[in-house]
Structure formats: structure tokens, C-alpha cells
Design an enzyme around this catalytic site. Structure first.
Site, PDB file in Angstrom:
ATOM      1  N   ARG A 167      -8.067   3.146  13.155  1.00 23.39           N
ATOM      2  CA  ARG A 167      -8.926   1.978  12.902  1.00 23.39           C
ATOM      3  C   ARG A 167      -8.910   1.034  14.100  1.00 23.39           C
ATOM      4  NH1 ARG A 167     -11.882  -0.530   8.926  1.00 23.39           N
ATOM      5  NH2 ARG A 167     -11.458   1.114   7.427  1.00 23.39           N
TER       6      ARG A 167
ATOM      7  N   ALA B 106      -8.417  -1.083   2.252  1.00 25.96           N
ATOM      8  CA  ALA B 106      -9.598  -0.872   3.091  1.00 25.96           C
ATOM      9  C   ALA B 106     -10.767  -1.760   2.646  1.00 25.96           C
ATOM     10  CB  ALA B 106      -9.997   0.603   3.115  1.00 25.96           C
TER      11      ALA B 106
ATOM     12  N   GLU C  19     -10.858  -7.894   4.204  1.00 24.21           N
ATOM     13  CA  GLU C  19     -10.219  -7.921   5.513  1.00 24.21           C
ATOM     14  C   GLU C  19     -11.040  -8.601   6.615  1.00 24.21           C
ATOM     15  OE1 GLU C  19      -9.723  -3.623   4.900  1.00 24.21           O
ATOM     16  OE2 GLU C  19      -7.741  -3.848   5.802  1.00 24.21           O
TER      17      GLU C  19
ATOM     18  N   GLU D 234       0.844  -1.195   0.000  1.00 24.27           N
ATOM     19  CA  GLU D 234       0.000   0.000   0.000  1.00 24.27           C
ATOM     20  C   GLU D 234       0.879   1.244   0.000  1.00 24.27           C
ATOM     21  OE1 GLU D 234      -3.371  -0.025   2.736  1.00 24.27           O
ATOM     22  OE2 GLU D 234      -3.620   2.127   2.547  1.00 24.27           O
TER      23      GLU D 234
END
Ligand code: HPA
Ligand code: MOS
Length: 751
Positions: free
Chosen positions: A310, A511, A692, A232
Site C-alpha cells: 500500500r 481498509a 483512513e 487487526e
């Protein structure tokens, strides 16, 4: 003719098996191409006293050596601009690039590396969260989320427990190492092939570091051989290093990290150390929770602030906690910068509360499942998160009930207790945990995507978006969506290479939202084309190709751009309030483990995973994400351990010492399923993201190990750190044995 909702095979299924799929390092060597590597810091913290590259320069086959002096800028970073591409006077982690080397051959690269003379004065390094806390060495401010009156709730508490959740880091272990090739063009332009989740970021960083305009740099990504968050942000470094060489030498330049180097120099999942204090009634209702989260961010910020946010937004997980105070601080250490990794802090937050629930159950001598369902978010009440977002369409109560029924939890709970009372050699444990994973980037502006759709006169279609394929199947899902929009066979749609030339300013494929957002943008483009075609058709219902031909001859455009921006999301990081997520993907899992009491070796006997993934775009691909995510999480929590020497050298930098799960680590019985839910109309075709969330259900495996230990601990709360490796389990068993002399306690759990 609809293909959405069907288990259409992955685009590359055949190519991955036959070897036809192309990766960066499959590209044939271009004429004049240079191989690139770098000398990195062998010291975790130090000051460079002297650096002499003259001998290295004269090694035959060496073409150039570069240091930070050769860059237009050296500073960058996705959130805080605190990162150096090449070390200047101080080095802050082992693996930090110092000198870039370009050569005609691998032998010359190695000889040049050995010939560089560098003298580094050692400074004191920081390797642990505790040491960073002592020195108040943090990255960014401590953030907070709070609700209710925690002090009053603790004052009135019937029970209080305190403890610390500790988890280790993990390597992404993508099979394809970080890789990039840079091709110089005319007038200083550059084209890069990059194994990145984020071509736009590579473009932006390369342009910035070399002092070019972004329109001089094109970055393309065909596919990655796995990424898991590791590409990422950290694909940027190899790309920038190759680009520097291509820019300076005007020759193509390639860099591919080998596995050992990749594991040493890149960051991984954040270790966390979270101090908690929880208040609960004699019935097991949580009345207050205070959690101080601390992550090991490594040497630079990277994505750590967003990952901490998060984590903080997932400490509640599936449970309503009326009074709560969450604080999150990022420790700066001398490890490589830790970065995004599937779950992005969510797993570390969720593991904290699931572990607390296990402990409450031991303390109250109740079945942990009862404590969990009692505290679960409600459907019409008790459904507001600590940060103020309402949990809409809450399927958690149903998921708990169905998952527990399908897994035959209650009968097996009794069987486990009986087994443990009987067996002198083995110990079993059972646990049911849940997940409620917030879908959207927790940085609002990243929630946008664009798409380019070209329709050709033979009826075939090309679609390009900013999404990158890393094996997760995003291209297949986008193909399905586009085929359905036009009502054509999926074989007529190709998803093209991701390129910054076609899609600008795109967000990382991350995400879990790439199919949601890029799929929506592609559909938007299709609808614009369809609206024009409908005018041409004027109700005649012409066949597809005939209609295209007529539109073309009437000079109607058969291509368009689409755009999508997620609506209704807000996040105030300073106050810790908002609606950061468009919706939640939810799930439940029951896992049973068996431990060898003499060796600590653990096996997963059975896992049942039940998820709400809305109306899946592709149930086959989604099942793949569910099984892969679960096993990857189980690896992090039970197998994979990063070990360092006292001076911070990573010892576990290859598969011989770093144990990722293999086929024998898959649960012997592994049931995966999802419930059909048509209510998620806020997202494309009522689907839900799946990349995820299933990883977090592997926390059921960790909790099952803890549950097993509780049968021996005589009412005491068993201590257990993640990863619960065989060694960790054996140490905990030995501790318990010293206290209890092998006597299983029938009262430990349940009735
Ligand atoms: N996930 C992945 N990457 C991100 C996020 C996120 O929530 N926020 C910012 N970058
Ligand atoms: Mo991911 S960890 O959102 O690349």
C-alpha cells in the site's frame, strides 16, 4: 422515510457517555474464572539458556503455567507463517511472550512472574533500518512498481534532487487495551469474547494453535474501545493465550493488557526510511522519480508485506509521474512486529511525495501549491497510476481549487511571508497537500463479506455481519442501509454482536471498507427477503407488519444471508501492476502553523479540510472520521515519538511520556467539509469510504512546518524528520541559525 444520508446519531453515542456500552472487561467474572498474564522477554534478542517455573508453580493462587510445549502448533501469521505465539529457544523482541500464567488473583500473577527463573544469553540486536540493511536482514522479497524510462529521464533532467524521507513509528493508543475472555464448553469447544477487528482470524488462529477444528471455536466481538489497525492482527495473541488456559484448565480465562504493557509488547505504525531521487523541469514538472522504500517490520512479518504494497501504491498520491521506479523492502529488526495502523502504509508513501514536492518548490523558489497543481492527475489525460489503474472520476483538480479558495490560501501566503519578515520571535508556515487513497484490501480475496438478516413478526429486524464496531460507526451505517431497504424506521433495526457463528470466514474490519462491503452484503440479504415479500404482496401495498404476518402464515422465509464480493479488482504483486482499488477517496487540506523560534514549540493555527467522500451514508459520522483521522495523523507527524534505551526498551510506554494530541492540539480554526459527488456508483449508495483517508491530510501540517523553516534557510532545503516534535524543530532551527544568523530570506518561497 430514508435515513441514509442523514446524520443519524451513532448507535452507542449514549451508551459511551453513560457507561452502558459493554466492553470485554466489563463482563462480570464467571464462576471459577482465571486471570491470565504472561512473562515476556526482557531482552530484544537472545537465546534462552534455561527456564525454571517450579518456584512460580507453587506460589499460592497460581493454577497453571504454560510454554510453547503446551500448544498443538506454535507457528502462525496473517501472510507469512513466521510468527511464534510463545518463544521457543530464541527471543527476538522485548515483550515477546514466553510463559503463560493463570492464577486466581492479580497478586498471584505478579508473584508468579517474579518467581520464574529465566536465563537468557544476549545476542546482538538490530534496532534500525540502516543496521538491517547492512546485514541484509529483510522480510520477504523486495517488490517493485515501474513505468517509463527513468534512466533516460534522469539523463535529460533540468533539475535533480535527492534525499531521504524518515518517519517514526506510533502507538495506536486505543483506550481499551487488548482483551479477551475464553469460556470452555463441552467436548473441547471454546467461546471467546475478543476485542478484535477480525473475529474470523482469531477463530482460525485459536483453532490452529490448540489443534481444534474451526467449528469448535466461536469468537464474538461486541465492540472495541478503539483499534485503529492495532487489533487487526494483534488481538489474536491475547485471545490465543486466554484460549490456551481455558482449553487446558476447563475454566474461563481472562486477559486484559494494561496500558503500559500494551504499549511495550504490541507493534505500531511502521517507521520508514525512503531514499528518493527526483527529476523535474525548471517549471516544476516532475519527469522522473526513483524511490527505495524501507520499513521497519519488527521481528515477524505480521501484515508488513501488504502495508509495504500500500505504501508503494501511494507514492504517486495525487500526482502524475511519467517515469517512475518504486522499490519496497521490509527490514527485520528486534522491535515488536509492526502492524496495521490507520492508513496501512499509505501515509508513509504519501508523505514521501508531498515532502518531495515541498523540496522542489524550495529549490525552484516557487510556491509549493503551484508545483502540486501542475503535477496533479488530470481528468481525461495524465490519469494513469504507475501500477496501471486509471484514476476515474478524478476530483483532485476541483478539490485543490475549492480548498485553496475556501482557505484563502493566496492571501494568507502573502501574510505568512510578511509575518516572517517582521517577527523575530515566531515563524509561520502554510501548506496545501492532497490525498488520493485507494479503497479495497490490496489482497483480492479479502474483498468479500456476508450478512445475516432476520425479520420478526412485529416488524423489527436484526442484522449481523462480519463488521466490528470500534467507534467508527459501521453499525449505524449498516442499520441505516437496512432500514432504507425495507422502508422502515431505523429504530426497528438492530445490529447484533459480531460472531463467527453467524458470519463465517469474514475479513478484518479494515481498509476503510467495512461499511462498503458489509453494508452491501446486508442489502443483498434484504433484497432476497424483499423479493419474496413482493410476491406475497402481489401489488396490494400491504402495511409492513400485515405483510410479514401473511408471509409467515404462507410459510415464506423471513430471513436470509447476503454476500458481496468487490468486482473488477486485480493485483499482481510480483509485477506491481493491476487495478487493486475499486475507487479512490480524495481530499485536500490547507494548514498553517506557528513556531516559537526559541523553544521550537508548534501550534496549528488553522486547518481547512475538504474531501470527496461521494454521497456520504452518514455525514455526521463521516465528519467525526475526518476530524479524528486528521488529528491522529497530526499526532503521528508532530507529537508522538517512540524513544528506546540503547538495549531496545521502550521508554515512552505511557501517556506521561508519549504525547498524543489533546484538545489544545486541535487547530484553533478547523474547517471540515466535503463536496457532493454522486458519481461513485460502483459503491453502495454512491458513498465513499472515509475511515483512513483524512489521516493523510495531516501531512499538510508537517509540510507547513517545513515551509516555515524554508523562510529561514536562505534557499537551502530544510531538513526535517517526522515526528516534527518541538525538539526536532528546535534542532533544525538551531542548525539554520548557525548557518544564517537569523536573517529571514524573503526569497525562500513565493514571489
Ligand atoms: N488494509 C488493511 N488490511 C489489509 C489490507 C489493506 O489494504 N490488505 C491486506 N490486509
Ligand atoms: Mo486498518 S489499518 O485497515 O485496520
Amino acid at each position: 422515510m430514508s435515513s441514509v444520508g442523514k446524520p443519524v446519531p451513532h448507535d452507542s453515542a449514549r451508551g459511551h457517555v453513560t457507561g452502558e456500552s459493554l466492553y470485554v472487561d466489563d463482563m462480570p467474572l464467571a464462576r471459577n474464572e482465571l486471570l491470565v498474564d504472561f512473562l515476556w522477554s526482557p531482552v530484544a534478542h537472545g537465546r534462552i539458556r534455561s527456564l525454571d517455573t517450579t518456584a512460580a508453580c507453587s506460589v499460592p493462587g497460581v493454577v497453571a503455567l504454560y510454554t510453547y510445549h503446551d500448544l498443538a502448533h506454535n507457528l502462525f501469521g496473517p501472510i507469512l507463517k513466521d510468527e511464534l505465539l510463545l518463544a521457543e529457544d530464541v527471543v527476538t523482541f522485548i515483550g515477546q511472550p514466553i510463559v503463560v500464567i493463570a492464577a486466581e488473583s492479580r497478586e498471584a500473577l505478579l508473584a508468579a512472574k517474579a518467581a520464574i527463573k529465566i536465563d537468557i544469553e544476549r545476542l546482538e540486536p538490530v534496532f534500525t533500518i540502516d543496521e538491517a540493511k547492512r546485514r541484509k536482514q529483510f522480510i520477504g522479497p523486495t517488490r517493485r512498481i515501474a513505468r517509463g524510462d527513468v534512466a533516460a529521464a534522469f539523463a535529460a533532467a533540468q533539475n535533480i534532487l535527492e534525499g531521504t524521507w524518515i518517519n517514526g513509528g506510533a502507538d495506536h493508543f486505543y483506550l481499551e487495551g487488548q482483551a479477551a475472555i475464553a469460556y470452555p464448553g463441552e467436548f473441547d469447544s471454546l467461546t471467546l469474547l475478543s476485542s478484535t477487528q477480525n473475529p474470523s482470524e482469531v477463530q482460525e488462529v485459536v483453532a490452529h494453535l490448540l489443534g481444534l477444528q474451526e467449528n469448535q471455536v466461536v469468537v464474538t466481538t461486541k465492540r472495541m474501545g478503539g483499534a485503529f489497525g492495532g487489533k487487526e492482527c494483534q488481538a489474536t495473541h491475547p485471545a490465543a493465550i486466554a484460549a490456551l488456559v481455558a482449553h487446558k484448565t476447563k475454566r474461563p480465562a481472562r486477559i486484559v493488557y494494561n496500558k503500559d504493557d500494551d504499549m511495550r509488547v504490541t507493534g505500531g505504525r511502521h517507521p520508514f526510511q525512503n531514499d528518493y531521487k527526483v527529476a523535474f523541469t525548471n517549471d516544476g514538472m516532475i519527469t522522473a522519480l526513483k524511490v527505495d522504500l524501507f520499513s521497519d517490520g519488527g521481528a515477524f512479518a505480521d501484515l508488513s508485506p501488504a502495508i509495504m504494497a500500500r505504501a508503494m501504491c501511494h507514492v504517486d498520491n495525487a500526482y502524475f509521474i511519467p517515469n517512475i521506479e518504486i522499490a519496497g523492502s521490509i527490514c527485520r529488526t528486534n522491535h515488536p512486529p509492526n502492524t496495521a495502523f490507520r492508513g496501512f502504509g499509505g501515509p508513509q508513501g504519501v508523505a514521501t511525495i508531498e515532502n518531495i514536492l515541498e523540496e522542489i518548490a524550495v529549490h525552484l523558489k516557487r510556491d509549493p501549491l503551484e508545483i502540486r497543481t501542475k503535477n496533479c492527475y488530470g481528468i481525461d489525460d495524465r490519469n494513469v497510476t504507475p501500477y496501471g489503474e486509471v484514476v476515474r472520476n478524478n476530483w483532485l483538480p476541483r478539490l485543490f481549487t475549492e480548498c485553496v479558495d475556501r482557505a484563502d490560501y493566496r492571501r494568507r501566503r502573502i501574510a505568512v511571508a510578511e509575518f516572517n519578515a517582521r517577527s523575530k520571535t515566531h515563524l509561520r508556515g502554510l501548506a496545501c497537500t492532497a490525498v488520493k487513497f485507494g479503497i479495497s484490501f490490496n489482497t483480492k480475496f479479502l474483498n468479500q463479506a456476508n450478512a445475516l438478516v432476520n425479520v420478526y413478526l412485529d416488524g423489527s429486524v436484526q442484522v449481523s455481519t462480519g463488521a466490528t464496531e470500534m467507534g467508527q460507526g459501521v453499525n449505524t451505517k449498516i442499520r441505516q442501509l437496512v432500514a432504507d431497504e425495507f422502508g422502515i424506521d431505523i429504530g426497528m433495526v438492530s445490529v447484533m454482536i459480531t460472531s463467527t457463528e453467524k458470519n463465517n470466514n469474514t475479513s478484518a474490519t479494515a481498509a476503510s471498507s467495512a461499511a462498503d462491503m458489509n453494508g452491501s452484503a446486508a442489502v443483498d440479504a434484504c433484497r432476497k427477503i424483499k423479493a419474496r415479500l413482493a410476491e406475497v404482496d402481489a401489488g396490494r401495498k400491504l402495511p409492513w407488519r400485515k405483510l410479514l404476518r401473511e408471509a409467515y402464515e404462507k410459510r415464506v422465509s423471513l430471513g436470509d444471508r447476503g454476500f458481496y464480493a468487490t468486482q473488477g479488482i486485480e493485483w499482481d504483486a510480483e509485477r506491481g501492476v493491476g487495478n487493486p482499488f475499486l475507487y479512490y477517496t480524495q481530499g485536500c487540506a490547507v494548514s498553517e502553523v506557528e513556531i516559537d523560534r526559541f523553544t521550537g514549540m508548534m501550534r496549528i493555527l488553522r486547518s481547512d479540510v475538504l474531501m470527496d467522500i461521494g454521497k456520504p451514508l452518514n455525514p455526521g459520522i463521516d465528519r467525526g472520521q475526518m476530524s479524528g483521522g486528521f488529528i491522529q495523523g497530526a499526532g503521528w507527524l508532530t507529537n508522538e515519538e517512540m524513544r528506546y534505551t540503547p538495549v531496545g526498551e521502550l521508554l515512552t510506554h505511557s501517556p506521561t511520556t508519549y504525547k498524543i494530541p489533546n484538545i489544545q492540539d486541535v487547530p484553533e480554526v478547523f474547517n471540515l467539509d466535503y463536496i457532493e459527488n454522486e458519481a461513485n456508483t460502483v459503491n453502495i449508495r454512491a458513498s465513499k469510504a472515509v475511515g483512513e483517508p483524512p489521516l493523510l491530510l495531516s501531512i499538510s501540517v508537517f509540510c507547513a512546518v517545513k515551509n516555515a523553516l524554508s523562510y529561514l534557510s536562505n534557499g537551502a532545503i530544510p531538513k526535517l524528520r517526522a515526528p516534527a516534535t518541538g525538539e526536532e524543530i528546535l534542532m533544525r532551527l538551531t542548525e539554520i541559525k548557525k548557518k544564517a544568523r537569523f536573517a529571514p530570506s524573503p526569497m525562500a518561497v513565493g514571489r
